[in-house]
Every structure is written in structure tokens, then in C-alpha cells.
Design an enzyme around this catalytic site. Sequence first.
Site, PDB file in Angstrom:
ATOM      1  N   HIS A 133     -24.640  -3.489  21.092  1.00  0.00           N
ATOM      2  CA  HIS A 133     -25.959  -3.903  20.581  1.00  0.00           C
ATOM      3  C   HIS A 133     -25.729  -4.561  19.212  1.00  0.00           C
ATOM      4  CE1 HIS A 133     -29.946  -3.173  18.736  1.00  0.00           C
ATOM      5  NE2 HIS A 133     -30.411  -2.983  19.944  1.00  0.00           N
ATOM      6  N   ASP A 210     -21.905   4.952  19.109  1.00  0.00           N
ATOM      7  CA  ASP A 210     -23.324   4.617  19.137  1.00  0.00           C
ATOM      8  C   ASP A 210     -23.922   5.326  20.349  1.00  0.00           C
ATOM      9  OD1 ASP A 210     -25.763   3.511  19.686  1.00  0.00           O
ATOM     10  OD2 ASP A 210     -25.160   1.430  19.344  1.00  0.00           O
ATOM     11  N   GLN A 213     -28.157   5.116  23.483  1.00  0.00           N
ATOM     12  CA  GLN A 213     -28.573   5.121  24.883  1.00  0.00           C
ATOM     13  C   GLN A 213     -28.086   6.337  25.654  1.00  0.00           C
ATOM     14  OE1 GLN A 213     -30.773   3.233  26.313  1.00  0.00           O
ATOM     15  NE2 GLN A 213     -31.044   1.885  24.548  1.00  0.00           N
ATOM     16  N   LYS A 236     -35.653   7.246  21.193  1.00  0.00           N
ATOM     17  CA  LYS A 236     -35.131   7.071  22.565  1.00  0.00           C
ATOM     18  C   LYS A 236     -34.960   8.425  23.246  1.00  0.00           C
ATOM     19  CE  LYS A 236     -32.911   2.790  21.240  1.00  0.00           C
ATOM     20  NZ  LYS A 236     -33.598   1.609  21.753  1.00  0.00           N
ATOM     21  N   CYS A 373     -30.845  -7.584  22.530  1.00  0.00           N
ATOM     22  CA  CYS A 373     -30.045  -7.458  21.295  1.00  0.00           C
ATOM     23  C   CYS A 373     -28.549  -7.422  21.608  1.00  0.00           C
ATOM     24  CB  CYS A 373     -30.444  -6.234  20.475  1.00  0.00           C
ATOM     25  SG  CYS A 373     -32.110  -6.329  19.838  1.00  0.00           S
TER      26      CYS A 373
HETATM   27  N1  PMP Z   1     -27.568   0.719  19.796  1.00  0.00           N
HETATM   28  C1  PMP Z   1     -28.013   0.707  21.062  1.00  0.00           C
HETATM   29  C2  PMP Z   1     -27.024   0.845  22.175  1.00  0.00           C
HETATM   30  C3  PMP Z   1     -29.376   0.569  21.309  1.00  0.00           C
HETATM   31  O1  PMP Z   1     -29.816   0.543  22.554  1.00  0.00           O
HETATM   32  C4  PMP Z   1     -30.273   0.465  20.221  1.00  0.00           C
HETATM   33  C5  PMP Z   1     -31.757   0.289  20.451  1.00  0.00           C
HETATM   34  N2  PMP Z   1     -32.079  -0.636  21.429  1.00  0.00           N
HETATM   35  C6  PMP Z   1     -29.756   0.503  18.931  1.00  0.00           C
HETATM   36  C7  PMP Z   1     -28.399   0.628  18.748  1.00  0.00           C
HETATM   37  C8  PMP Z   1     -30.641   0.408  17.733  1.00  0.00           C
HETATM   38  O2  PMP Z   1     -31.516   1.475  17.680  1.00  0.00           O
HETATM   39  P1  PMP Z   1     -32.693   1.500  16.592  1.00  0.00           P
HETATM   40  O3  PMP Z   1     -33.400   0.182  16.722  1.00  0.00           O
HETATM   41  O4  PMP Z   1     -33.528   2.654  17.010  1.00  0.00           O
HETATM   42  O5  PMP Z   1     -32.046   1.674  15.264  1.00  0.00           O
END
Ligand code: PMP
Length: 415
Positions: A133, A210, A213, A236, A373
Site C-alpha cells: 500500500h 503492515d 489487512q 479495519k 493505493c
Molecule cells: N496498509 C494497508 C495494507 C492498508 O490496506 C491500509 C488501508 N487501506 C493502510 C496501510 C493504511 O491504513 P490507514 O489509512 O488506516 O492508515
Amino acid sequence: MLHHSAASMPMPDTETLRADFPILDQSVNGRRLVYLDNAATTQKPLAVMLTSRHYYEAVNANIHRGTHHLARLATDSFEKARQTVAAFLHAASPDEVIFTSGTTGGINLVSHILALSGRIGQGDEILISTLEHHSNIVPWQMLCERTGAKLRIIPCHEDGTLDQDAFGKLLEGPVKLLALTWISNAFGTVNPVETMVRAAKDAGALVLIDAAQSIAHLPTDVQALGADFIAFSGHKLYAPTGIGVLWGTLPLLESLPPFLGGGEMIKEVTFEKTTYNEPPFKYEAGTPNIEGAIALAAAIEYVEGIGLDAIHEHEMELIRLAADGLSSIPGIRLFGPAGRSGSLSFNIEGVHHYDLGTLIDQMGVAVRTGHHCCQPLMARFGITGTVRASFALYNTRQEVGELIASVDKAAAMLR
Ligand code: PMP
């Protein structure tokens, strides 16, 4: 509202669970809402909403230094939430749990303290993967710009799994950090984090996972995993937005410098010199999201009451059903490997993902379209985006049927 007891109990039937999520009980364009955008954010159970409400109705005060009743109550609730998170992660100590604004906040914090400490510098390498991401790409690019370190990318195969041979070769370089997603938000790929963490640690690198997910789908045992840092977002995991967690090993948190300066993170301040507080407070400058942390603990208790294993099994069944059903639609291409978790991405030949998403929204089905993203991953596959359906504990087989039917119908209209 349901109160679920032993984690080993079979999962309550989904219709019963859905009563805990009032937002799901609504119509969109005359159809019962089918919410399949859970990888972006999950809906919140009443248990979480009522916890937030109770906090403001009965507890609210600023934490840690107050002597009055409410200040003590708020502090106790906040620190109890930290213990709940620590137990959920199987952390060695609650002191390893830093409350952040979310995954992005946690990763950026690590990138800053690693740069400040000099642990990553000119000529060092930071390893990330094609699946990341933007939140686990951009902070490292910024760190590279500041320090002269180099970003290296683990490539992925056509099926959306990482190339482990290439990973092994990359580890022969001067790698100081592996920053890796556990589950891909775009393709649902579940990375073999245990073996990758071990290999990176054997090569002398630090590891950040990270877990944005994975946190709502797979049990997390930070001690078994052996990484140095794990970041995730509460939203999440059925908790509010604006709260997240960075977990780090205590020796590392003790040895690394603070990033934000201010209240709470200090031991003593004079105009000449400041000494810093111990972790986790050293990394929690300023008034935190107190209600968010307490609501996150309520979300964790809710999820544990059902059992993550049962939730995962349920979601895996749904995702397999969806993949099977969608596969028979002419021109469809599914991304990611068969064992994908959480998210299922696809495109239909000759149909723009945005048009498909818009049309199925008109049929009451909420999915995400676009690059998720993950622009470098999209570029790797020569696409600009996908349609992504992502699953949570409250989704049903019937909803999967509605997803398949709506995609089939929309594709026929658009082709
Ligand atoms: N890493 C991953 C794998 C994600 O799916 C997301 C959110 N889509 C993020 C980072 C960022 O999370 P946040 O916007 O809640 O900081």
C-alpha cells in the site's frame, strides 16, 4: 446486542450477528445494502458505539496527570485498553503497545525514529514488496531521500504471490529493514510472513509488518512472528477511525529516540535539557485519542467473543464462493492466488472498473474500484485499477450471490 462467550464456540449465524451492525439494515437504490468494502473500513458493532457513548457520558477527562475521579477513571480505562491490545497481540508487555492514529501514523513514526537514530543511512537498503500500500512505500521513499538509503522491491509473480527466490537474493544486499504487508489490500495475497521475517532477521535486518489487512482476519502473535514492529488501524477491526497501534519490541523502543516532542513523552523539562519518558509514553506526545483506544478494546473484545478463527473460516468460504461464481462470467480476470484472504480483485475485459463499480452500486452493492493505493502493483500488472470486493464477519452467502448477479448483469450492460 449479542454477548458472545467462549472463543471456541461455533460462530453465531450471520443474520444474528448482523443485528449488532445497525448500519447494514438499510436500502441503497431500493435494494438492501450489500457492503463489500470492508478492506477500506469495517462497520462498527453496537458494542463499540455504546462504549464510545459511555466514555463521553460517564468517563471523559484528560489522562495520566489528573488527580480527580474522572481523570483516574479515564486513565484506568485507557491503560486497560492498552492491556487488551497487548493480550490480543500476544505482546510480552503492554509497554510495547503505542497508540497511533492508524497504520499510516505507525509506519511514519518508525521511519522517522529509524532515520533519527542513524540505524538507516547512506548506502543501506530498505526492502519492500510490489504488493505494498502507498502507506508502506512513501514513508520509506521519504526516508531514502533524507538519508541516502536505497529502496529495493521484492517482485511478484503473475498470480500475485511474492517471488521468494528474488527475496532471498535481495537479502544478500546491505538490507537494514524489511517492511512488508501481511495481506495485500489489493489482491488478498497472504504473504508467508513467518518465513520471510525469519529470513530477514537472519540477514540482520529489522522487520516491520503492515498488519492493516490481517488484523481482522488472522490471529496475531507478535512473539511467535518475531518481527520488530507491527502497525495496524482500528477502523479495519470494527473500531473507530483515528486510532491505531504500533507494536514494537521493548528493547528497541527503549533504544530508539522519540519523534514528536511535547506533553506526556517527557520525564523532566528544563529550558536547558529534557529527559524522555519510557515507552510507550515516549512515543505518545500530546493528548491521545482516548475514546478511540477504549473503543478499540471494545472492538477486540467483540471479535474475540466470536473468535477470529471462526470469522476467518466464514470469510474464506465467502471469498471462495465469490471467486467460483465470478469465474464463470465471460471476460473476467481474477487477481491474486486461490488462498486469498479478505479481498477479491477482478476486472472484466473491455469494461472499465469504475463503470462496473458505479453500476453495481446502483444495484445496492458497495465495492471499491481504482488502484486501492497500490499504483506500483497496478503498473506491474499493466492496469489502472480493479474492482475489489472485500469481506467481513457480517457478510452472507446471499450477499455473495448478489455480488455475482450484479457483476454479471452490469458486465452484460457495459460490454
Ligand atoms: N496498509 C494497508 C495494507 C492498508 O490496506 C491500509 C488501508 N487501506 C493502510 C496501510 C493504511 O491504513 P490507514 O489509512 O488506516 O492508515
